[in-house]
Design a protein around this motif. Structure first.
Motif, PDB file in Angstrom:
ATOM      1  N   GLN A  85       9.956   0.518  -0.372  1.00 50.20           N
ATOM      2  CA  GLN A  85      10.321   1.159   0.885  1.00 50.20           C
ATOM      3  C   GLN A  85      11.567   2.031   0.729  1.00 50.20           C
ATOM      4  O   GLN A  85      12.579   1.602   0.207  1.00 50.20           O
ATOM      5  CB  GLN A  85      10.569   0.105   1.953  1.00 50.20           C
ATOM      6  N   GLY A  86      11.430   3.284   1.159  1.00 50.78           N
ATOM      7  CA  GLY A  86      12.519   4.245   1.127  1.00 50.78           C
ATOM      8  C   GLY A  86      12.587   5.076  -0.139  1.00 50.78           C
ATOM      9  O   GLY A  86      13.252   6.102  -0.165  1.00 50.78           O
ATOM     10  N   ASP A  87      11.905   4.657  -1.209  1.00 50.90           N
ATOM     11  CA  ASP A  87      11.953   5.425  -2.453  1.00 50.90           C
ATOM     12  C   ASP A  87      11.231   6.753  -2.296  1.00 50.90           C
ATOM     13  O   ASP A  87      10.189   6.854  -1.633  1.00 50.90           O
ATOM     14  CB  ASP A  87      11.324   4.643  -3.612  1.00 50.90           C
ATOM     15  N   LEU A  88      11.795   7.752  -2.912  1.00 50.59           N
ATOM     16  CA  LEU A  88      11.250   9.109  -2.919  1.00 50.59           C
ATOM     17  C   LEU A  88      10.994   9.470  -4.373  1.00 50.59           C
ATOM     18  O   LEU A  88      11.904   9.366  -5.209  1.00 50.59           O
ATOM     19  CB  LEU A  88      12.278  10.054  -2.300  1.00 50.59           C
ATOM     20  N   VAL A  89       9.773   9.875  -4.709  1.00 46.54           N
ATOM     21  CA  VAL A  89       9.408  10.165  -6.095  1.00 46.54           C
ATOM     22  C   VAL A  89       8.794  11.554  -6.166  1.00 46.54           C
ATOM     23  O   VAL A  89       7.820  11.852  -5.470  1.00 46.54           O
ATOM     24  CB  VAL A  89       8.392   9.132  -6.641  1.00 46.54           C
ATOM     25  N   PHE A  90       9.361  12.408  -7.032  1.00 46.18           N
ATOM     26  CA  PHE A  90       8.900  13.789  -7.210  1.00 46.18           C
ATOM     27  C   PHE A  90       8.129  13.908  -8.517  1.00 46.18           C
ATOM     28  O   PHE A  90       8.556  13.385  -9.549  1.00 46.18           O
ATOM     29  CB  PHE A  90      10.092  14.749  -7.229  1.00 46.18           C
ATOM     30  N   PHE A  91       7.004  14.629  -8.479  1.00 51.23           N
ATOM     31  CA  PHE A  91       6.186  14.893  -9.661  1.00 51.23           C
ATOM     32  C   PHE A  91       6.081  16.396  -9.851  1.00 51.23           C
ATOM     33  O   PHE A  91       5.502  17.095  -9.018  1.00 51.23           O
ATOM     34  CB  PHE A  91       4.786  14.295  -9.503  1.00 51.23           C
ATOM     35  N   GLU A  92       6.633  16.882 -10.971  1.00 49.60           N
ATOM     36  CA  GLU A  92       6.562  18.314 -11.261  1.00 49.60           C
ATOM     37  C   GLU A  92       5.188  18.682 -11.812  1.00 49.60           C
ATOM     38  O   GLU A  92       4.395  17.808 -12.152  1.00 49.60           O
ATOM     39  CB  GLU A  92       7.663  18.724 -12.254  1.00 49.60           C
TER      40      GLU A  92
END
Length: 172
Positions: A85-92
Motif C-alpha cells: 500500500q502506497g508504493d509507486l513503481v515506474f517501468f521504463e
C-alpha cells in the motif's frame, strides 16, 4: 473537464486468461471514459495466489503502478521485491522495464495501472519468446525474425519494363 472516479463506484470485471495462474479483475478503461488521448489507466485487483500479466516489457509505452491496498511480489530484471500500500513503481520502455506481479498475500492487491499510449506498441515476453503488437494483441513467436529484405529479391518483376525505363522529366 476534470473527471473524478470514486473507488466504490468503479465496476470490476474478471479477466480470465485461459490459464488458472492468470486471473484478475479490472475496471473499464477509465482513460477512455475520461477522454484521455495519451494515458490509459485502470484499477486492477489481483487475487491471492494469482499472477498479473505474463512477465513482459513495452517498446513504446511507459507504465506506472500505485498500490492502493494489499501487497504483491514484483518481478523485474533486478529480481523480486515486495510492494505494498502506497508504493509507486515506474517501468521504463525496453527490457529494463520488464515486470510481473504475483499476489503472495491473503487479500486482493488493488493497484492503479497507468500507461502511456501513442498508438501502436510492441510488447515482448522474455519467458515465452513472444512479441505482441498492441492494441490489436497480435502475438508472434520472436524466433521467427527474418532479414528485412527477405522475399524482396525479385522486386523488379513487380514493375513493368515500361515503368522501369521512365525517367524524371520536366515540362519545358
Amino acid at each position: 473537464m476534470p473527471r473524478t472516479f470514486k473507488m466504490d463506484d468503479i465496476p470490476f470485471e474478471t479477466k480470465e486468461a485461459g490459464l488458472s495462474a492468470f486471473s484478475w479483475q479490472t475496471s473499464p478503461h477509465l482513460g477512455k471514459i475520461a477522454g484521455s488521448k495519451h494515458l490509459q489507466f485502470d484499477i486492477r485487483s489481483l487475487e491471492p495466489g494469482k499472477f498479473s500479466f505474463p512477465y513482459h516489457f513495452h517498446r513504446a509505452a511507459e507504465e506506472l503502478f500505485q498500490i492502493i491496498s494489499g501487497e504483491a511480489t514484483l518481478r523485474t530484471p533486478e529480481g523480486f521485491q515486495k510492494v505494498g500500500q502506497g508504493d509507486l513503481v515506474f517501468f521504463e520502455e525496453g527490457a529494463t522495464g520488464a515486470h510481473q506481479l504475483y499476489n503472495h498475500g491473503d487479500t486482493p492487491c488493488i493497484y492503479l495501472d497507468i500507461r502511456t499510449t501513442t498508438g501502436i506498441d510492441v510488447c515482448e515476453y522474455p519467458d515465452s519468446g513472444k512479441i505482441a503488437i498492441l492494441p490489436s494483441l497480435e502475438v508472434f513467436k520472436s524466433d521467427a525474425k527474418v532479414d528485412y529484405y527477405l522475399g524482396e529479391e525479385c522486386v523488379a518483376e513487380k514493375w513493368s519494363a515500361e515503368m522501369l525505363k521512365r525517367k524524371n522529366c520536366r515540362a519545358d
